[in-house]
Design an enzyme around this catalytic site. Structure first.
Site, PDB file in Angstrom:
ATOM      1  N   ARG A  38       0.827  -1.221   0.000  1.00  0.00           N
ATOM      2  CA  ARG A  38       0.000   0.000   0.000  1.00  0.00           C
ATOM      3  C   ARG A  38       0.855   1.263   0.000  1.00  0.00           C
ATOM      4  NH1 ARG A  38      -5.192  -2.020   3.587  1.00  0.00           N
ATOM      5  NH2 ARG A  38      -6.353  -2.597   1.732  1.00  0.00           N
ATOM      6  N   LYS A 206     -19.295 -18.506   0.333  1.00  0.00           N
ATOM      7  CA  LYS A 206     -20.755 -18.460   0.432  1.00  0.00           C
ATOM      8  C   LYS A 206     -21.433 -17.662  -0.667  1.00  0.00           C
ATOM      9  CE  LYS A 206     -21.127 -18.967   5.394  1.00  0.00           C
ATOM     10  NZ  LYS A 206     -21.573 -18.341   6.626  1.00  0.00           N
ATOM     11  N   GLY A 363     -10.191  -9.573  -1.376  1.00  0.00           N
ATOM     12  CA  GLY A 363      -9.640 -10.356  -0.256  1.00  0.00           C
ATOM     13  C   GLY A 363      -8.793 -11.565  -0.584  1.00  0.00           C
ATOM     14  N   GLY A 386     -13.469  -4.780  -0.303  1.00  0.00           N
ATOM     15  CA  GLY A 386     -14.880  -4.381  -0.342  1.00  0.00           C
ATOM     16  C   GLY A 386     -15.224  -3.518  -1.549  1.00  0.00           C
TER      17      GLY A 386
HETATM   18  P1  AMP Z   1     -14.584 -15.703   0.187  1.00  0.00           P
HETATM   19  O1  AMP Z   1     -14.054 -14.919   1.341  1.00  0.00           O
HETATM   20  O2  AMP Z   1     -16.063 -15.738   0.095  1.00  0.00           O
HETATM   21  O3  AMP Z   1     -13.917 -15.339  -1.119  1.00  0.00           O
HETATM   22  O4  AMP Z   1     -14.202 -17.210   0.490  1.00  0.00           O
HETATM   23  C1  AMP Z   1     -12.887 -17.663   0.578  1.00  0.00           C
HETATM   24  C2  AMP Z   1     -12.861 -18.901   1.427  1.00  0.00           C
HETATM   25  O5  AMP Z   1     -13.718 -19.890   0.862  1.00  0.00           O
HETATM   26  C3  AMP Z   1     -11.504 -19.526   1.553  1.00  0.00           C
HETATM   27  O6  AMP Z   1     -11.114 -19.467   2.894  1.00  0.00           O
HETATM   28  C4  AMP Z   1     -11.735 -20.962   1.105  1.00  0.00           C
HETATM   29  O7  AMP Z   1     -11.066 -21.901   1.921  1.00  0.00           O
HETATM   30  C5  AMP Z   1     -13.213 -21.138   1.257  1.00  0.00           C
HETATM   31  N1  AMP Z   1     -13.738 -22.214   0.406  1.00  0.00           N
HETATM   32  C6  AMP Z   1     -13.668 -22.267  -0.928  1.00  0.00           C
HETATM   33  N2  AMP Z   1     -14.223 -23.420  -1.361  1.00  0.00           N
HETATM   34  C7  AMP Z   1     -14.654 -24.105  -0.286  1.00  0.00           C
HETATM   35  C8  AMP Z   1     -15.310 -25.346  -0.101  1.00  0.00           C
HETATM   36  N3  AMP Z   1     -15.634 -26.133  -1.141  1.00  0.00           N
HETATM   37  N4  AMP Z   1     -15.620 -25.703   1.162  1.00  0.00           N
HETATM   38  C9  AMP Z   1     -15.298 -24.916   2.203  1.00  0.00           C
HETATM   39  N5  AMP Z   1     -14.666 -23.732   2.089  1.00  0.00           N
HETATM   40  C10 AMP Z   1     -14.343 -23.322   0.861  1.00  0.00           C
END
Ligand code: AMP
Length: 407
Positions: A38, A206, A363, A386
């Site tokens: 940064r 999610k 992220g 974000g």
């Molecule tokens: P996000 O912050 O929504 O981009 O999610 C990233 C996180 O999703 C990472 O820590 C991954 O380990 C987790 N992740 C990705 N695929 C899976 C999966 N099939 N089951 C559980 N966690 C997952």
């Protein structure tokens, strides 16, 4: 294409230029900087201002001191590393408003650089006087009095309207700094006026955190690949048993709706065609590759399988632009990083061959692409979390709105 006021549009020589940077750098327990990305991304703007004989006044937040002076959140610790990167001594003001800041500004000569103390030592940075969300206009006015021109160079906070951003822009002519400009140009090229066909690869844990994003993308893309834990909700919506996988069963309806919308607007949706399953969520857990209809009740889908990676590679071959957000599996746990690593490497190869524009952000994405060794070859990686996601959601970002023409 976003049409905004740029730093090169304004004569800054001899002017006091108030620059909003994001110096919220990661630090260890002893306060030592662990990653200076940064600081480095602010250098082009600062060097431009110095070369034009401007008086540069830097302001940033750090941490969440929430309106209180906290020595751990002082920006003082950045003076030495920033001086070193700029190869010149910079000054520090023990406050961002009031006599402390005014005296420090008055002592500056053309070409000098001053760093103000953390703007979040004042509640007014992020809270209105009545304690509601927003900012205190009186605090913003005090900040703006220090400068004659405002330069916003922190895309990572562009999704927030704070005193040191929108508040200052209410009083001073506002321009995008060079880092902000780079972000806006690349992001706008990738989604507003992309070289088509354009595809996005969206993964992560999610669906619930990315509903708006998926809905917006579907309306703009030629194809959308969905991976990671969030793909499980889509597979469940199609009637597959996802066993003990991370899955938001309550969002099955939303997933179906997104798929139906995609069909209506001719956006191809790509879901995994095979998966890697394990009974434990840990690195090195015994695992197997299986078809979508072969997941046992006690198994978790932790990664996309090799046939899926091949399909993604074909989709990347058929696309000219790729926007990437989120990992395809639990990439922190080897070997469930495989699909993410393979797909990232493949995309990087296509960029190097001059066949693909690949833009990524948000992220964990940066960490995943760095882990794959693919980050350096991507056309552009956004430093924002974000703000990148809200931009993908198609939202108007307050920090970008203030830069739009005409003034
Ligand atoms: P996000 O912050 O929504 O981009 O999610 C990233 C996180 O999703 C990472 O820590 C991954 O380990 C987790 N992740 C990705 N695929 C899976 C999966 N099939 N089951 C559980 N966690 C997952």
């Amino acid at each position: 294409m976003v049409d905004f006021r740029r730093l090169e549009d304004v004569d800054v020589s001899g002017k006091r230029v108030l620059v909003r940077v994001d110096f919220n750098v990661p630090c260890d327990d002893l306060g030592h900087i662990t990653d200076n990305t940064r600081l480095k991304s602010a250098l082009p703007t600062i060097n431009h201002l110095r070369s034009q004989g401007a008086i540069t006044i830097l302001m940033s937040h750090f941490g969440r001191p929430d309106g209180k002076r906290e020595s751990g959140a002082s920006l003082m610790k950045l003076v030495q590393p920033l001086s070193q990167l700029l190869e010149t001594d910079i000054a520090f003001a023990p406050d961002c408003i009031g006599t402390g800041a005014q005296k420090a500004v008055a002592a500056l000569q053309n070409g000098d650089v001053l760093l103000l103390e953390n703007t979040r030592f004042y509640k007014g940075e992020t809270q209105a006087a009545d304690g509601l969300k927003g900012y205190d206009p009186a605090f913003a006015k005090e900040l703006s009095d220090l400068g004659e021109i405002f330069v916003h160079d922190a895309f990572s906070v562009a999704h927030r309207a704070q005193a040191s951003t929108s508040g200052v822009a209410a009083h001073l002519p506002a321009y995008a700094g060079l880092a902000m400009e780079r972000e806006l140009d690349h992001l706008s090229q990738a989604l507003d006026v992309p070289r088509r066909p354009v595809m996005a690869l969206v993964g992560g844990a999610k669906v619930s955190t990315k509903i708006d994003l998926l809905k917006n993308l579907v309306s703009k893309l030629d194809r959308l690949a969905i991976g990671g834990g969030m793909a499980n909700t889509f597979l469940a919506a199609l009637g597959y048993n996802v066993g003990a996988s991370l899955c938001e069963h309550d969002l099955v309806g939303t997933a179906l709706e997104i798929m139906e919308n995609a069909k209506r607007v001719n956006c191809e949706i790509l879901l995994p065609v095979d998966v890697v399953v394990a009974k434990e969520f840990r690195a090195g857990a015994p695992h197997r590759v299986c078809g979508l209809d072969e997941v046992a009740d006690d198994e978790m889908i932790l990664d996309a399988g090799p046939a899926t990676v091949n399909k993604l590679a074909d989709a990347i071959d058929a696309s000219q632009t790729l926007i990437w957000n989120g990992p395809l599996g639990a990439f922190e746990l080897v070997p469930f990083d495989t699909a993410t690593v393979e797909a990232a490497k493949y995309a990087a190869k296509r960029v190097v061959q001059g066949k693909l524009i690949a833009v990524a952000g948000g992220g964990d994405t940066v960490a995943a692409l760095k882990h794959a060794g693919a980050a350096d070859d991507f056309t552009f990686i956004s430093t924002a979390g974000g703000a990148f996601l809200e931009w993908m959601e198609g939202k108007a970002l307050p920090g970008v709105e203030i830069l739009k023409k005409p003034q």
